[in-house]
Design a protein around this motif. Sequence first.
Motif, mmCIF file in Angstrom:
data_model
loop_
_atom_site.group_PDB
_atom_site.id
_atom_site.type_symbol
_atom_site.label_atom_id
_atom_site.label_comp_id
_atom_site.label_asym_id
_atom_site.label_seq_id
_atom_site.Cartn_x
_atom_site.Cartn_y
_atom_site.Cartn_z
ATOM 1 N N PHE A 21 36.312 52.699 70.626
ATOM 2 C CA PHE A 21 36.062 51.505 71.433
ATOM 3 C C PHE A 21 37.352 50.974 72.059
ATOM 4 O O PHE A 21 37.367 50.575 73.228
ATOM 5 C CB PHE A 21 35.404 50.420 70.579
ATOM 6 C CG PHE A 21 33.934 50.628 70.350
ATOM 7 C CD1 PHE A 21 33.034 50.623 71.411
ATOM 8 C CD2 PHE A 21 33.437 50.837 69.067
ATOM 9 C CE1 PHE A 21 31.673 50.817 71.199
ATOM 10 C CE2 PHE A 21 32.079 51.026 68.853
ATOM 11 C CZ PHE A 21 31.189 51.018 69.919
ATOM 12 N N VAL A 22 38.412 50.953 71.285
ATOM 13 C CA VAL A 22 39.682 50.448 71.811
ATOM 14 C C VAL A 22 40.211 51.374 72.907
ATOM 15 O O VAL A 22 40.685 50.922 73.951
ATOM 16 C CB VAL A 22 40.713 50.277 70.676
ATOM 17 C CG1 VAL A 22 42.099 49.957 71.239
ATOM 18 C CG2 VAL A 22 40.271 49.160 69.732
ATOM 19 N N LEU A 23 40.115 52.692 72.684
ATOM 20 C CA LEU A 23 40.548 53.637 73.715
ATOM 21 C C LEU A 23 39.706 53.482 74.983
ATOM 22 O O LEU A 23 40.223 53.575 76.107
ATOM 23 C CB LEU A 23 40.458 55.069 73.195
ATOM 24 C CG LEU A 23 41.562 55.514 72.232
ATOM 25 C CD1 LEU A 23 41.226 56.864 71.619
ATOM 26 C CD2 LEU A 23 42.915 55.588 72.951
ATOM 27 N N HIS A 24 38.405 53.249 74.823
ATOM 28 C CA HIS A 24 37.558 53.073 75.997
ATOM 29 C C HIS A 24 37.979 51.837 76.784
ATOM 30 O O HIS A 24 38.128 51.889 78.017
ATOM 31 C CB HIS A 24 36.089 52.955 75.578
ATOM 32 C CG HIS A 24 35.128 52.942 76.734
ATOM 33 N ND1 HIS A 24 34.975 51.847 77.558
ATOM 34 C CD2 HIS A 24 34.283 53.896 77.228
ATOM 35 C CE1 HIS A 24 34.081 52.117 78.495
ATOM 36 N NE2 HIS A 24 33.649 53.357 78.314
ATOM 37 N N GLU A 25 38.156 50.737 76.085
ATOM 38 C CA GLU A 25 38.487 49.488 76.779
ATOM 39 C C GLU A 25 39.848 49.547 77.459
ATOM 40 O O GLU A 25 39.993 49.114 78.614
ATOM 41 C CB GLU A 25 38.466 48.310 75.795
ATOM 42 C CG GLU A 25 38.799 46.973 76.459
ATOM 43 C CD GLU A 25 38.722 45.806 75.511
ATOM 44 O OE1 GLU A 25 37.907 44.897 75.766
ATOM 45 O OE2 GLU A 25 39.462 45.790 74.508
ATOM 46 N N LEU A 26 40.842 50.104 76.769
ATOM 47 C CA LEU A 26 42.213 50.040 77.270
ATOM 48 C C LEU A 26 42.607 51.225 78.141
ATOM 49 O O LEU A 26 43.540 51.122 78.944
ATOM 50 C CB LEU A 26 43.194 49.932 76.101
ATOM 51 C CG LEU A 26 43.053 48.702 75.211
ATOM 52 C CD1 LEU A 26 44.130 48.690 74.149
ATOM 53 C CD2 LEU A 26 43.102 47.425 76.034
ATOM 54 N N GLY A 42 37.278 59.997 82.890
ATOM 55 C CA GLY A 42 37.410 60.590 81.563
ATOM 56 C C GLY A 42 36.251 60.237 80.647
ATOM 57 O O GLY A 42 35.525 59.265 80.875
ATOM 58 N N LEU A 43 36.089 61.071 79.610
ATOM 59 C CA LEU A 43 35.069 60.837 78.592
ATOM 60 C C LEU A 43 35.705 60.939 77.213
ATOM 61 O O LEU A 43 36.660 61.699 77.012
ATOM 62 C CB LEU A 43 33.942 61.867 78.699
ATOM 63 C CG LEU A 43 33.061 61.823 79.948
ATOM 64 C CD1 LEU A 43 32.104 63.016 79.951
ATOM 65 C CD2 LEU A 43 32.279 60.517 80.040
ATOM 66 N N LEU A 44 35.161 60.184 76.272
ATOM 67 C CA LEU A 44 35.608 60.249 74.888
ATOM 68 C C LEU A 44 34.409 60.554 74.001
ATOM 69 O O LEU A 44 33.416 59.825 74.017
ATOM 70 C CB LEU A 44 36.273 58.941 74.461
ATOM 71 C CG LEU A 44 36.988 58.961 73.105
ATOM 72 C CD1 LEU A 44 38.090 57.910 73.064
ATOM 73 C CD2 LEU A 44 36.032 58.709 71.937
ATOM 74 N N TYR A 45 34.509 61.651 73.245
ATOM 75 C CA TYR A 45 33.435 62.073 72.343
ATOM 76 C C TYR A 45 33.759 61.611 70.924
ATOM 77 O O TYR A 45 34.827 61.937 70.385
ATOM 78 C CB TYR A 45 33.279 63.588 72.376
ATOM 79 C CG TYR A 45 32.714 64.105 73.672
ATOM 80 C CD1 TYR A 45 31.367 64.439 73.793
ATOM 81 C CD2 TYR A 45 33.527 64.259 74.792
ATOM 82 C CE1 TYR A 45 30.840 64.895 74.983
ATOM 83 C CE2 TYR A 45 33.014 64.717 76.006
ATOM 84 C CZ TYR A 45 31.675 65.036 76.085
ATOM 85 O OH TYR A 45 31.158 65.488 77.285
ATOM 86 N N CYS A 46 32.832 60.872 70.331
ATOM 87 C CA CYS A 46 32.967 60.425 68.946
ATOM 88 C C CYS A 46 32.180 61.383 68.056
ATOM 89 O O CYS A 46 30.957 61.513 68.200
ATOM 90 C CB CYS A 46 32.435 59.012 68.786
ATOM 91 S SG CYS A 46 33.305 57.769 69.768
ATOM 92 N N VAL A 47 32.878 62.050 67.144
ATOM 93 C CA VAL A 47 32.255 63.024 66.251
ATOM 94 C C VAL A 47 32.192 62.431 64.853
ATOM 95 O O VAL A 47 33.228 62.096 64.260
ATOM 96 C CB VAL A 47 33.041 64.348 66.237
ATOM 97 C CG1 VAL A 47 32.385 65.345 65.287
ATOM 98 C CG2 VAL A 47 33.149 64.929 67.644
ATOM 99 N N GLY A 104 28.062 48.178 77.249
ATOM 100 C CA GLY A 104 28.167 48.852 78.537
ATOM 101 C C GLY A 104 29.316 49.833 78.604
ATOM 102 O O GLY A 104 29.864 50.097 79.679
ATOM 103 N N PHE A 105 29.684 50.425 77.455
ATOM 104 C CA PHE A 105 30.793 51.384 77.397
ATOM 105 C C PHE A 105 30.232 52.771 77.765
ATOM 106 O O PHE A 105 29.828 53.545 76.901
ATOM 107 C CB PHE A 105 31.416 51.388 76.001
ATOM 108 C CG PHE A 105 32.380 50.250 75.776
ATOM 109 C CD1 PHE A 105 32.321 49.092 76.534
ATOM 110 C CD2 PHE A 105 33.367 50.338 74.803
ATOM 111 C CE1 PHE A 105 33.215 48.045 76.337
ATOM 112 C CE2 PHE A 105 34.267 49.301 74.606
ATOM 113 C CZ PHE A 105 34.192 48.153 75.379
ATOM 114 N N SER A 106 30.250 53.088 79.036
ATOM 115 C CA SER A 106 29.543 54.257 79.548
ATOM 116 C C SER A 106 30.313 55.566 79.407
ATOM 117 O O SER A 106 29.752 56.641 79.659
ATOM 118 C CB SER A 106 29.205 54.036 81.027
ATOM 119 O OG SER A 106 30.392 53.857 81.792
ATOM 120 N N ARG A 107 31.576 55.505 79.028
ATOM 121 C CA ARG A 107 32.384 56.726 78.943
ATOM 122 C C ARG A 107 32.512 57.254 77.514
ATOM 123 O O ARG A 107 33.352 58.097 77.232
ATOM 124 C CB ARG A 107 33.760 56.501 79.569
ATOM 125 C CG ARG A 107 33.668 56.221 81.062
ATOM 126 C CD ARG A 107 35.010 56.159 81.751
ATOM 127 N NE ARG A 107 34.808 55.960 83.184
ATOM 128 C CZ ARG A 107 34.557 56.932 84.055
ATOM 129 N NH1 ARG A 107 34.500 58.181 83.621
ATOM 130 N NH2 ARG A 107 34.362 56.683 85.329
#
Length: 270
Positions: free
Chosen positions: A72-77, A85-90, A108-111
Motif C-alpha cells: 500500500f505504501v509503495l502504491h501511494e508513494l 507500473g504494477l505491484l503484485y502482492c504474493v 481505489g488502488f488500481s495498480r
Amino acid sequence: MAGELLEGQSTALLQALHLLTPEGALNADARRKLKQVNHLVRLLEPALDDIYARHEEPCLVDVGSGKGYLGFVLHELILAKRGRGLLYCVESNGELLARVEATAKELGFSRLRFIAQPIATAELPEGVHLVTGLHACDTATDDALARALLLRVDHIALVPCCQAELARVLTHCKPGAGALQALFAHPLHRREFGSHLSNVLRSLAAQAMGYQVGVTELVGWEHSAKNELLLCRRIQARNPKAQKQLSALLELLPVPMHLLKVLFGEGNPV
C-alpha cells in the motif's frame, strides 16, 4: 506524528490500514511497523529510480505480503505518483489476502494485483523487475530469493525473519575442522550463528548468480530484532569468484540449505 511520515504519505491510508486510530494516534506497535516499512521504502528508492528509468511498465513483487502495509505504501508513494507500473502482492493465506484486496478496492488502488499462492510456486508475471519482502518467515525468504535469482530480476530487497532452518541443521553438523563446532555448541549460539550463516550463504549465492550484494541494517534493534536487509542488483551473468567462496565455505560447514538445493540441486554450487 508528522516526523513519522514520508513526503506524500497520507494519514487516510494509515487509518485504513489501522496503523492510525480515527483520532490520528499511533501506538508503539504501529509506530515500529510504520518505521520499518517507511525505511525500507526509502532504501528502495535508488532501485525504483533505476527500474522506472529503464522500463516503461515496471513490475514489482512483494512476497509474503501479509496485511499489505508495504504494498500500500509503495502504491501511494511510487506507483500512483508516477502513474505506471504494477505491484503484485504474493501471500499464501488466501483469507488474509482477500481482506487486503477488499481494502485496495475501497481505496481505489488500481495498480495492485493479488496472488494467493505460496512464494515457491506462485504464478508470477513475465518480466519482473524487483522482488521485495519484509519479514518473510524462515525458508520463505529463501523461496523468494530463489525465485528472484532464477527470474534474473533487476533488483532484490529482502528482510529475513525467523531463520530457524540452519539452527536445526547445525545440531547434527560435524565440520571437518572440529574447532568450528564451538561456534554453535550451545542452543543460543546455534540460533544466532545459524541466522548469520543463513544470510552469509544467501549473499554468496546471490553473488554467484551475478548480483552485487549489499547488507545493511533496516532499523535500530529497538524497533526489531529481525532487521538485516539484503539489497541485490544484477550486474553480470555469473561470478566465478563468489561461486568458489561459496563452495569453500560449504566444505568447512556442509549444511544442506533449502536455498542452495533450489538453486544448484544436490551437488556442488560451482
